[in-house]
Design a protein around this motif. Sequence first.
Motif, PDB file in Angstrom:
ATOM      1  N   ARG A 162      -9.337  14.448 -12.660  1.00 44.10           N
ATOM      2  CA  ARG A 162      -8.297  13.416 -12.638  1.00 44.10           C
ATOM      3  C   ARG A 162      -8.864  12.055 -12.226  1.00 44.10           C
ATOM      4  O   ARG A 162      -8.510  11.017 -12.801  1.00 44.10           O
ATOM      5  CB  ARG A 162      -7.184  13.857 -11.676  1.00 44.10           C
ATOM      6  CG  ARG A 162      -6.057  12.909 -11.501  1.00 44.10           C
ATOM      7  CD  ARG A 162      -5.280  12.769 -12.790  1.00 44.10           C
ATOM      8  NE  ARG A 162      -4.291  11.742 -12.661  1.00 44.10           N
ATOM      9  CZ  ARG A 162      -2.997  11.933 -12.772  1.00 44.10           C
ATOM     10  NH1 ARG A 162      -2.539  13.123 -13.039  1.00 44.10           N
ATOM     11  NH2 ARG A 162      -2.166  10.943 -12.634  1.00 44.10           N
ATOM     12  N   ALA A 163      -9.759  12.061 -11.254  1.00 48.66           N
ATOM     13  CA  ALA A 163     -10.366  10.799 -10.804  1.00 48.66           C
ATOM     14  C   ALA A 163     -11.177  10.159 -11.928  1.00 48.66           C
ATOM     15  O   ALA A 163     -11.116   8.938 -12.132  1.00 48.66           O
ATOM     16  CB  ALA A 163     -11.254  11.049  -9.587  1.00 48.66           C
ATOM     17  N   VAL A 164     -11.900  10.970 -12.681  1.00 48.24           N
ATOM     18  CA  VAL A 164     -12.703  10.463 -13.790  1.00 48.24           C
ATOM     19  C   VAL A 164     -11.786   9.900 -14.875  1.00 48.24           C
ATOM     20  O   VAL A 164     -12.053   8.829 -15.438  1.00 48.24           O
ATOM     21  CB  VAL A 164     -13.605  11.599 -14.351  1.00 48.24           C
ATOM     22  CG1 VAL A 164     -14.282  11.187 -15.637  1.00 48.24           C
ATOM     23  CG2 VAL A 164     -14.626  12.005 -13.319  1.00 48.24           C
ATOM     24  N   ILE A 165     -10.704  10.616 -15.166  1.00 50.52           N
ATOM     25  CA  ILE A 165      -9.752  10.163 -16.186  1.00 50.52           C
ATOM     26  C   ILE A 165      -9.117   8.846 -15.769  1.00 50.52           C
ATOM     27  O   ILE A 165      -8.994   7.920 -16.580  1.00 50.52           O
ATOM     28  CB  ILE A 165      -8.683  11.248 -16.440  1.00 50.52           C
ATOM     29  CG1 ILE A 165      -9.323  12.482 -17.068  1.00 50.52           C
ATOM     30  CG2 ILE A 165      -7.560  10.712 -17.319  1.00 50.52           C
ATOM     31  CD1 ILE A 165      -8.444  13.717 -17.053  1.00 50.52           C
ATOM     32  N   ASP A 166      -8.723   8.735 -14.512  1.00 44.87           N
ATOM     33  CA  ASP A 166      -8.122   7.487 -14.025  1.00 44.87           C
ATOM     34  C   ASP A 166      -9.100   6.319 -14.123  1.00 44.87           C
ATOM     35  O   ASP A 166      -8.715   5.207 -14.481  1.00 44.87           O
ATOM     36  CB  ASP A 166      -7.639   7.647 -12.579  1.00 44.87           C
ATOM     37  CG  ASP A 166      -6.379   8.496 -12.470  1.00 44.87           C
ATOM     38  OD1 ASP A 166      -5.699   8.679 -13.507  1.00 44.87           O
ATOM     39  OD2 ASP A 166      -6.080   8.969 -11.362  1.00 44.87           O
ATOM     40  N   GLN A 167     -10.367   6.572 -13.797  1.00 45.54           N
ATOM     41  CA  GLN A 167     -11.369   5.509 -13.885  1.00 45.54           C
ATOM     42  C   GLN A 167     -11.556   5.064 -15.335  1.00 45.54           C
ATOM     43  O   GLN A 167     -11.607   3.864 -15.631  1.00 45.54           O
ATOM     44  CB  GLN A 167     -12.698   5.989 -13.306  1.00 45.54           C
ATOM     45  CG  GLN A 167     -13.746   4.908 -13.234  1.00 45.54           C
ATOM     46  CD  GLN A 167     -15.023   5.396 -12.582  1.00 45.54           C
ATOM     47  OE1 GLN A 167     -15.134   6.539 -12.166  1.00 45.54           O
ATOM     48  NE2 GLN A 167     -15.998   4.509 -12.497  1.00 45.54           N
ATOM     49  N   ALA A 168     -11.630   6.034 -16.262  1.00 49.81           N
ATOM     50  CA  ALA A 168     -11.787   5.688 -17.676  1.00 49.81           C
ATOM     51  C   ALA A 168     -10.550   4.951 -18.194  1.00 49.81           C
ATOM     52  O   ALA A 168     -10.678   4.008 -18.981  1.00 49.81           O
ATOM     53  CB  ALA A 168     -12.047   6.951 -18.500  1.00 49.81           C
ATOM     54  N   CYS A 169      -9.368   5.354 -17.749  1.00 51.17           N
ATOM     55  CA  CYS A 169      -8.141   4.640 -18.150  1.00 51.17           C
ATOM     56  C   CYS A 169      -8.206   3.188 -17.688  1.00 51.17           C
ATOM     57  O   CYS A 169      -7.848   2.270 -18.438  1.00 51.17           O
ATOM     58  CB  CYS A 169      -6.905   5.310 -17.552  1.00 51.17           C
ATOM     59  SG  CYS A 169      -6.273   6.669 -18.512  1.00 51.17           S
ATOM     60  N   GLY A 170      -8.658   2.962 -16.475  1.00 49.02           N
ATOM     61  CA  GLY A 170      -8.793   1.610 -15.958  1.00 49.02           C
ATOM     62  C   GLY A 170      -9.760   0.782 -16.786  1.00 49.02           C
ATOM     63  O   GLY A 170      -9.514  -0.397 -17.063  1.00 49.02           O
ATOM     64  N   MET A 171     -10.859   1.394 -17.194  1.00 48.80           N
ATOM     65  CA  MET A 171     -11.827   0.689 -18.023  1.00 48.80           C
ATOM     66  C   MET A 171     -11.205   0.294 -19.358  1.00 48.80           C
ATOM     67  O   MET A 171     -11.381  -0.836 -19.820  1.00 48.80           O
ATOM     68  CB  MET A 171     -13.052   1.574 -18.269  1.00 48.80           C
ATOM     69  CG  MET A 171     -13.912   1.763 -17.056  1.00 48.80           C
ATOM     70  SD  MET A 171     -15.211   2.995 -17.270  1.00 48.80           S
ATOM     71  CE  MET A 171     -15.684   2.800 -18.948  1.00 48.80           C
ATOM     72  N   VAL A 172     -10.480   1.231 -19.983  1.00 46.53           N
ATOM     73  CA  VAL A 172      -9.846   0.942 -21.270  1.00 46.53           C
ATOM     74  C   VAL A 172      -8.801  -0.153 -21.102  1.00 46.53           C
ATOM     75  O   VAL A 172      -8.686  -1.051 -21.947  1.00 46.53           O
ATOM     76  CB  VAL A 172      -9.224   2.221 -21.877  1.00 46.53           C
ATOM     77  CG1 VAL A 172      -8.377   1.901 -23.093  1.00 46.53           C
ATOM     78  CG2 VAL A 172     -10.312   3.231 -22.235  1.00 46.53           C
ATOM     79  N   MET A 173      -8.073  -0.123 -20.004  1.00 47.09           N
ATOM     80  CA  MET A 173      -7.048  -1.140 -19.754  1.00 47.09           C
ATOM     81  C   MET A 173      -7.664  -2.543 -19.674  1.00 47.09           C
ATOM     82  O   MET A 173      -7.057  -3.518 -20.097  1.00 47.09           O
ATOM     83  CB  MET A 173      -6.288  -0.819 -18.464  1.00 47.09           C
ATOM     84  CG  MET A 173      -5.375   0.387 -18.575  1.00 47.09           C
ATOM     85  SD  MET A 173      -4.732   0.956 -16.992  1.00 47.09           S
ATOM     86  CE  MET A 173      -3.735  -0.423 -16.488  1.00 47.09           C
TER      87      MET A 173
END
Length: 129
Positions: free
Chosen positions: A45-56
């Motif tokens: 989940r932490a990795v997914i949240d970080q990648a979502c932030g990057m895409v944002m």
Amino acid sequence: MHRSTLLPENWWDAASEAWAEDAARQDAVTLRAEIDQLRRTLAGRAVIDQACGMVMILAPCRRGPARNLLVDMERQCNASLPDVSSAMIAAWEGEPLPRLMQRALRHALRRLYAEDRGCDSPPAEAGRP
């Protein structure tokens, strides 16, 4: 001839104790497996949240479309969401993104931008499958 078997007086107590111990062992094994699964899920989940932030940040959009982009890549690459997210983070840090993920990212970005413009389908890219 009639045969009868005599059981010891405490047989039922011993049998029920053994059953209870066995059930407790099985419960402990089940709980350990569930705890391990939850730990893996939280780490992913932490990795997914970080990648979502990057895409944002890179493709200015909100959280929902950013996550949808990652999910779209996940489906196209037939990989797990944490794996796709890890590859995106590694690419941010300088590692090359695998070709399949590069292609999936291009398609997902086209779809994101087409939805942002209000188009029904993403634009076709000349010469690309």
